[in-house]
Design an enzyme around this catalytic site. Structure first.
Site, PDB file in Angstrom:
ATOM      1  N   VAL A  11       0.824  -1.216   0.000  1.00  0.00           N
ATOM      2  CA  VAL A  11       0.000   0.000   0.000  1.00  0.00           C
ATOM      3  C   VAL A  11       0.858   1.266   0.000  1.00  0.00           C
ATOM      4  O   VAL A  11       0.678   2.152  -0.835  1.00  0.00           O
ATOM      5  CB  VAL A  11      -0.959  -0.009   1.212  1.00  0.00           C
ATOM      6  CG1 VAL A  11      -1.653   1.338   1.371  1.00  0.00           C
ATOM      7  CG2 VAL A  11      -1.997  -1.108   1.041  1.00  0.00           C
ATOM      8  N   THR A  86      -0.983  -4.230   9.628  1.00  0.00           N
ATOM      9  CA  THR A  86      -1.833  -4.465  10.815  1.00  0.00           C
ATOM     10  C   THR A  86      -2.209  -5.946  10.838  1.00  0.00           C
ATOM     11  O   THR A  86      -3.371  -6.308  10.629  1.00  0.00           O
ATOM     12  CB  THR A  86      -3.105  -3.584  10.768  1.00  0.00           C
ATOM     13  OG1 THR A  86      -3.689  -3.666   9.459  1.00  0.00           O
ATOM     14  CG2 THR A  86      -2.812  -2.149  11.091  1.00  0.00           C
ATOM     15  N   GLU A 155      -7.703   2.291   2.377  1.00  0.00           N
ATOM     16  CA  GLU A 155      -7.229   1.977   1.024  1.00  0.00           C
ATOM     17  C   GLU A 155      -7.999   0.771   0.482  1.00  0.00           C
ATOM     18  O   GLU A 155      -8.216  -0.192   1.196  1.00  0.00           O
ATOM     19  CB  GLU A 155      -5.725   1.672   1.091  1.00  0.00           C
ATOM     20  CG  GLU A 155      -5.108   1.351  -0.232  1.00  0.00           C
ATOM     21  CD  GLU A 155      -5.397   2.422  -1.266  1.00  0.00           C
ATOM     22  OE1 GLU A 155      -5.039   3.581  -1.051  1.00  0.00           O
ATOM     23  OE2 GLU A 155      -6.025   2.090  -2.294  1.00  0.00           O
ATOM     24  N   PHE A 156      -8.349   0.837  -0.805  1.00  0.00           N
ATOM     25  CA  PHE A 156      -9.134  -0.252  -1.396  1.00  0.00           C
ATOM     26  C   PHE A 156      -8.422  -0.940  -2.552  1.00  0.00           C
ATOM     27  O   PHE A 156      -9.027  -1.736  -3.253  1.00  0.00           O
ATOM     28  CB  PHE A 156     -10.495   0.289  -1.883  1.00  0.00           C
ATOM     29  CG  PHE A 156     -11.320   0.887  -0.780  1.00  0.00           C
ATOM     30  CD1 PHE A 156     -12.015   0.075   0.113  1.00  0.00           C
ATOM     31  CD2 PHE A 156     -11.379   2.261  -0.597  1.00  0.00           C
ATOM     32  CE1 PHE A 156     -12.763   0.624   1.148  1.00  0.00           C
ATOM     33  CE2 PHE A 156     -12.127   2.813   0.437  1.00  0.00           C
ATOM     34  CZ  PHE A 156     -12.821   1.996   1.312  1.00  0.00           C
ATOM     35  N   ASN A 215     -14.691  -5.200   2.933  1.00  0.00           N
ATOM     36  CA  ASN A 215     -13.989  -6.480   2.827  1.00  0.00           C
ATOM     37  C   ASN A 215     -14.838  -7.636   3.345  1.00  0.00           C
ATOM     38  O   ASN A 215     -14.806  -8.745   2.793  1.00  0.00           O
ATOM     39  CB  ASN A 215     -12.646  -6.415   3.563  1.00  0.00           C
ATOM     40  CG  ASN A 215     -11.562  -5.823   2.677  1.00  0.00           C
ATOM     41  OD1 ASN A 215     -11.830  -5.466   1.527  1.00  0.00           O
ATOM     42  ND2 ASN A 215     -10.352  -5.709   3.190  1.00  0.00           N
ATOM     43  N   LEU A 257     -18.158 -13.308  -8.163  1.00  0.00           N
ATOM     44  CA  LEU A 257     -18.980 -14.519  -8.193  1.00  0.00           C
ATOM     45  C   LEU A 257     -18.236 -15.664  -8.882  1.00  0.00           C
ATOM     46  O   LEU A 257     -18.865 -16.570  -9.409  1.00  0.00           O
ATOM     47  CB  LEU A 257     -20.316 -14.242  -8.895  1.00  0.00           C
ATOM     48  CG  LEU A 257     -21.333 -13.416  -8.105  1.00  0.00           C
ATOM     49  CD1 LEU A 257     -22.612 -13.213  -8.897  1.00  0.00           C
ATOM     50  CD2 LEU A 257     -21.653 -14.080  -6.753  1.00  0.00           C
ATOM     51  N   CYS A 267      -5.486  -9.387   3.178  1.00  0.00           N
ATOM     52  CA  CYS A 267      -6.565  -8.543   3.719  1.00  0.00           C
ATOM     53  C   CYS A 267      -7.781  -9.314   4.213  1.00  0.00           C
ATOM     54  O   CYS A 267      -8.131  -9.229   5.386  1.00  0.00           O
ATOM     55  CB  CYS A 267      -6.996  -7.515   2.670  1.00  0.00           C
ATOM     56  SG  CYS A 267      -5.700  -6.305   2.351  1.00  0.00           S
TER      57      CYS A 267
END
Ligand SMILES: NC(=O)c1ccc[n+]([C@@H]2O[C@H](COP(=O)([O-])OP(=O)(O)OC[C@H]3O[C@@H](n4cnc5c(N)ncnc54)[C@H](O)[C@@H]3O)[C@@H](O)[C@H]2O)c1
Length: 442
Positions: A11, A86, A155-156, A215, A257, A267
């Site tokens: 990131v 984290t 953040e994505f 998430n 899907l 994540c």
């Protein structure tokens, strides 16, 4: 703007480099001196498509440099992004914020000039921003002109598509605690705001919650289709057709899907656990997510069983060789964190199956994670004399492999495709014993 990206992982490095490429002046800071020395030498610590070129351009343009020194980085900085890890705490579901706290304390202790907006990009438990504010207030560091202004900005980005995700975000979520941080974040992201990207300005707690809820929802969607795939196998339906049929409903949408071996990566596993932990502590359990986590763990075990079944069951499988294509949790990254392969391979080894693996980018990091695994130099070499081939990660080179050549290398033309890459009817016609997920085998 003069900005500092703290933590040069997936990131921090991507974000820092991308803001530099948009014209900001960026210092990327990490406490890992080896990483920083490598970056100063032009060596990237991670594999991310397109990143190399952007780093070179930004460094050459004088807009990007690397350091381990907080005083050096923060002197003159207007905004600091905290993008340190984290991870899940040992023996717990909680996200460990010790790296965030350490980075924040280092900011407080550093020589600074002028107002500094400190923006937490790391995914942190809801309430972390409040906690940091309390720490800031108690520190007495927020005096004079060198004031600190906190904000959340989750953040994505997706590994493997991180640069595109940064440059074309679906939305930007910010949770500034005051006007100075709000203004700094708007200036930082002005280009995206001008382009009409949805700019969601909410409280810091809501911003933190948005990241976890996003998430959790995506992990749930993957897990849902995985369970539907298992049921399809029982009732003779085809999960691909089912996913197409439900995905056309705009309330559902077609993304996420695709059935597979269970979600993994840096994540979803840790963020789902962390949200379950927060929810339990707060006395408001998210039972749906607790089930998702259990089902996903079981999913990985089922995948190993499929390979063992393809070898004729436990007794027959003993002593046989399985070739594994793909170790990373998805293609186009070298990230192995919580990859399904980490659950599947030891289960095969416990069944006394010899395992030989190949991954285009993941093998350097694999040695620390797997015992007794042998490695091949290529996809074809992995197949040599193996009794079954198991495709775990759908790297492009596997998707476009010359299957006739692969079949000739195998001892048995057997494949367990955990990504539904190939067509069952064509595979059968070509003489393969082909098994995939949620699709009739003929
Ligand atoms: N990887 C992803 O795809 C992704 C996507 C969205 C959000 N996130 C979140 O972003 C955060 C960072 O994730 P990542 O995958 O980039 O982590 P990472 O483990 O790849 O990198 C973290 C970096 O921070 C450095 N660091 C640790 N403590 C430091 C300190 N005190 N000062 C300076 N540097 C320090 C480490 O040396 C390491 O280089 C996490 O909270 C993660 O959940 C990750």
């Amino acid at each position: 703007m003069n900005i500092v990206a703290i933590g040069t992982g997936y990131v921090g490095l991507v974000t820092g480099v991308c803001y530099a490429s948009l014209g900001h002046s960026v210092v990327c800071l990490d406490i890992d001196a080896v990483k920083v020395a490598g970056l100063q030498d032009g060596q990237l610590p991670i594999y991310e498509p397109g990143l190399d070129g952007l780093v070179q351009e930004a460094v050459a343009a004088g807009r990007l440099r690397f350091t381990t020194d907080y005083d050096d980085a923060l002197n003159g900085a207007e905004l600091a992004l905290i993008a340190v890890g984290t991870p899940t705490e040992a023996d717990s579901r909680r996200a460990n914020t010790k790296f965030v706290d350490a980075a924040f304390d280092a900011i407080l202790a550093a020589r600074r000039s002028g107002p500094l907006s400190v923006v937490v990009k790391s995914t942190v438990p809801i309430g972390t921003n409040d906690r940091l504010q309390a720490r800031l207030d108690a520190s007495g560091a927020n005096t004079g002109t060198a004031s600190i202004h906190l904000a959340s900005n989750p953040e994505f980005l997706r590994e493997g598509a991180a640069i595109d995700d940064f440059m074309q975000p679906d939305r930007i979520v910010v949770g500034p605690r005051d006007g100075v941080a709000a203004e700094a974040l708007r200036r930082l992201n002005q280009r995206f705001i001008d382009e009409g990207v949805a700019y969601v300005e909410v409280s810091a707690a809501s911003a933190e919650m948005i990241k976890y809820a996003a998430n959790a929802f995506l992990a749930t969607k993957i897990t849902f289709i995985n369970e539907v795939a298992s049921l399809c196998e029982r009732v003779g339906a085809n999960v691909e057709d089912v996913a197409h049929g439900i995905g056309l409903d705009q309330r559902i949408g077609s993304a996420f899907l695709a059935t597979g071996p269970g979600y993994g990566g840096s994540c979803f596993p840790k963020d789902t656990l962390a949200l379950v932990d927060t929810a339990q502590v707060e006395g408001s359990p998210v039972r749906i997510l607790e089930a998702v986590i259990d089902v996903n763990e079981a999913r990985k075990r089922e995948m190993a069983t499929k390979v063992i079944d393809a070898l004729g069951g436990m007794d027959q499988a003993r002593g046989k060789t399985a070739a594994i294509w793909g170790l990373t949790f998805k293609p186009d990254t070298d990230d192995l964190r919580d990859s399904p392969s980490i659950a599947i391979i030891p289960m095969l080894q416990q069944a006394r199956i010899k395992v030989r693996a190949y991954d285009p980018q993941g093998m350097a990091g694999a040695e620390a994670l797997f015992d007794g695994l042998s490695y091949a130099a290529s996809a074809l070499e992995a197949a040599d004399g193996a009794d079954v081939l198991c495709l775990v990660t759908h790297w492009p080179e596997f998707v476009s492999a010359d299957l006739d050549a692969v079949r000739k290398r195998l001892a048995q033309p057997a494949m367990v495709d955990l990504r539904n890459v190939f067509d069952p009817a064509s595979m059968k016609a070509a003489g393969w014993d082909y098994r995939s997920l949620g699709r009739p085998e003929d």
